[in-house]
Design a protein around this motif. Structure first.
Motif, PDB file in Angstrom:
ATOM      1  N   THR A 109       5.961   3.213   0.262  1.00 13.92           N
ATOM      2  CA  THR A 109       5.268   1.935   0.104  1.00 13.92           C
ATOM      3  C   THR A 109       5.479   1.122   1.370  1.00 13.92           C
ATOM      4  O   THR A 109       6.610   0.945   1.824  1.00 13.92           O
ATOM      5  N   VAL A 110       4.378   0.650   1.948  1.00 14.97           N
ATOM      6  CA  VAL A 110       4.431  -0.184   3.145  1.00 14.97           C
ATOM      7  C   VAL A 110       3.786  -1.527   2.833  1.00 14.97           C
ATOM      8  O   VAL A 110       2.991  -1.649   1.896  1.00 14.97           O
ATOM      9  N   GLU A 111       4.149  -2.532   3.618  1.00 16.94           N
ATOM     10  CA  GLU A 111       3.536  -3.844   3.470  1.00 16.94           C
ATOM     11  C   GLU A 111       2.458  -4.007   4.531  1.00 16.94           C
ATOM     12  O   GLU A 111       2.690  -3.772   5.712  1.00 16.94           O
ATOM     13  N   VAL A 112       1.281  -4.420   4.094  1.00 22.74           N
ATOM     14  CA  VAL A 112       0.161  -4.699   4.996  1.00 22.74           C
ATOM     15  C   VAL A 112       0.108  -6.206   5.215  1.00 22.74           C
ATOM     16  O   VAL A 112       0.168  -6.973   4.256  1.00 22.74           O
ATOM     17  N   ILE A 113      -0.003  -6.611   6.476  1.00 21.88           N
ATOM     18  CA  ILE A 113      -0.146  -8.021   6.818  1.00 21.88           C
ATOM     19  C   ILE A 113      -1.572  -8.227   7.318  1.00 21.88           C
ATOM     20  O   ILE A 113      -2.027  -7.527   8.229  1.00 21.88           O
ATOM     21  N   VAL A 114      -2.296  -9.177   6.726  1.00 18.75           N
ATOM     22  CA  VAL A 114      -3.665  -9.459   7.141  1.00 18.75           C
ATOM     23  C   VAL A 114      -3.625 -10.378   8.362  1.00 18.75           C
ATOM     24  O   VAL A 114      -3.011 -11.440   8.335  1.00 18.75           O
ATOM     25  N   GLU A 115      -4.287  -9.914   9.453  1.00 23.18           N
ATOM     26  CA  GLU A 115      -4.316 -10.639  10.719  1.00 23.18           C
ATOM     27  C   GLU A 115      -5.741 -10.730  11.211  1.00 23.18           C
ATOM     28  O   GLU A 115      -6.606  -9.965  10.790  1.00 23.18           O
ATOM     29  N   ASP A 116      -5.982 -11.632  12.167  1.00 22.83           N
ATOM     30  CA  ASP A 116      -7.334 -11.761  12.701  1.00 22.83           C
ATOM     31  C   ASP A 116      -7.702 -10.661  13.691  1.00 22.83           C
ATOM     32  O   ASP A 116      -8.843 -10.510  14.057  1.00 22.83           O
TER      33      ASP A 116
ATOM     34  N   MET B 261       0.868  -1.170   0.000  1.00 26.67           N
ATOM     35  CA  MET B 261       0.000   0.000   0.000  1.00 26.67           C
ATOM     36  C   MET B 261       0.909   1.226   0.000  1.00 26.67           C
ATOM     37  O   MET B 261       1.934   1.248   0.694  1.00 26.67           O
ATOM     38  N   ILE B 262       0.560   2.210  -0.788  1.00 25.93           N
ATOM     39  CA  ILE B 262       1.330   3.450  -0.849  1.00 25.93           C
ATOM     40  C   ILE B 262       0.625   4.487   0.015  1.00 25.93           C
ATOM     41  O   ILE B 262      -0.573   4.742  -0.163  1.00 25.93           O
ATOM     42  N   LEU B 263       1.368   5.057   0.965  1.00 30.80           N
ATOM     43  CA  LEU B 263       0.864   6.134   1.813  1.00 30.80           C
ATOM     44  C   LEU B 263       1.444   7.442   1.308  1.00 30.80           C
ATOM     45  O   LEU B 263       2.638   7.525   1.011  1.00 30.80           O
TER      46      LEU B 263
END
Length: 144
Positions: free
Chosen positions: A133-140, A122-124
Motif C-alpha cells: 500500500t502506497v500513499e498518492v499525493i495529488v499535485e499540480d 493505492m495498493i500496488l
C-alpha cells in the motif's frame, strides 16, 4: 523568547521537509519513489509511480487498486485507442519512469473529484514482490 520561537519554527519546518522527503516505499527488491497524481477534471486522472528494481531478477507491476476509483489501468501513453498494458516490467538496475503524456496508471470512475493536496491509498501488486500500500499525493504537476 524569540530564540525559542525560532527554534520551534525550525523544528516544524524540518519535520515537514523530512515527511515530504520520506515519501518513498520499498517491497522486496522494488524501490518505489514519490507517488503522485494529477487533480481530476473528469471522472479520470493519472497517477505516476517511479520504480527501481534493485534485485537480480525481473519483476513487474501487474495491477493496482484503490477505493477512490472503480478501476485502474496500466497505460503506456495518453491515447485512448491503445490497449491497456498487462504489466509494467521492472528489469534489474533499470529505473522505470512514469510521467505526464507517457507511462502512467489511469484511475477510472473516481468516486469524487481529486484536488491538489488530497492524499489517498493505492495498493500496488507486483508479480514477485507481492502487494504494497502506497500513499498518492495529488499535485499540480508543475514540479515534475
Amino acid at each position: 523568547m524569540l530564540t525559542r520561537r525560532v527554534f520551534l519554527t525550525f523544528i516544524a519546518m524540518a519535520a515537514t521537509a523530512s515527511k515530504a522527503l520520506a515519501h518513498s516505499f520499498k517491497i522486496g527488491e522494488i524501490a518505489i519513489g514519490h507517488v503522485w497524481g494529477l487533480p481530476s477534471e473528469t471522472r479520470e486522472t493519472q497517477v505516476f509511480v517511479p520504480l527501481s528494481n534493485r534485485g537480480k531478477e525481473t519483476d513487474a507491476l501487474v495491477a493496482a487498486r484503490s477505493t477512490v476509483c472503480s478501476m485502474i489501468e496500466l497505460r503506456q501513453n495518453n491515447r485512448y485507442d491503445d490497449p491497456a498494458l498487462t504489466s509494467v516490467v521492472a528489469d534489474p538496475g533499470k529505473p522505470v519512469a512514469m510521467r505526464k503524456g507517457a507511462r502512467h496508471l489511469r484511475l477510472i470512475g473516481l468516486t469524487k473529484p481529486l484536488k491538489v493536496g488530497d492524499r489517498f491509498d493505492m495498493i500496488l501488486d507486483f508479480e514477485k514482490a507481492g502487494e504494497i500500500t502506497v500513499e498518492v499525493i495529488v499535485e499540480d504537476g508543475s514540479g515534475h
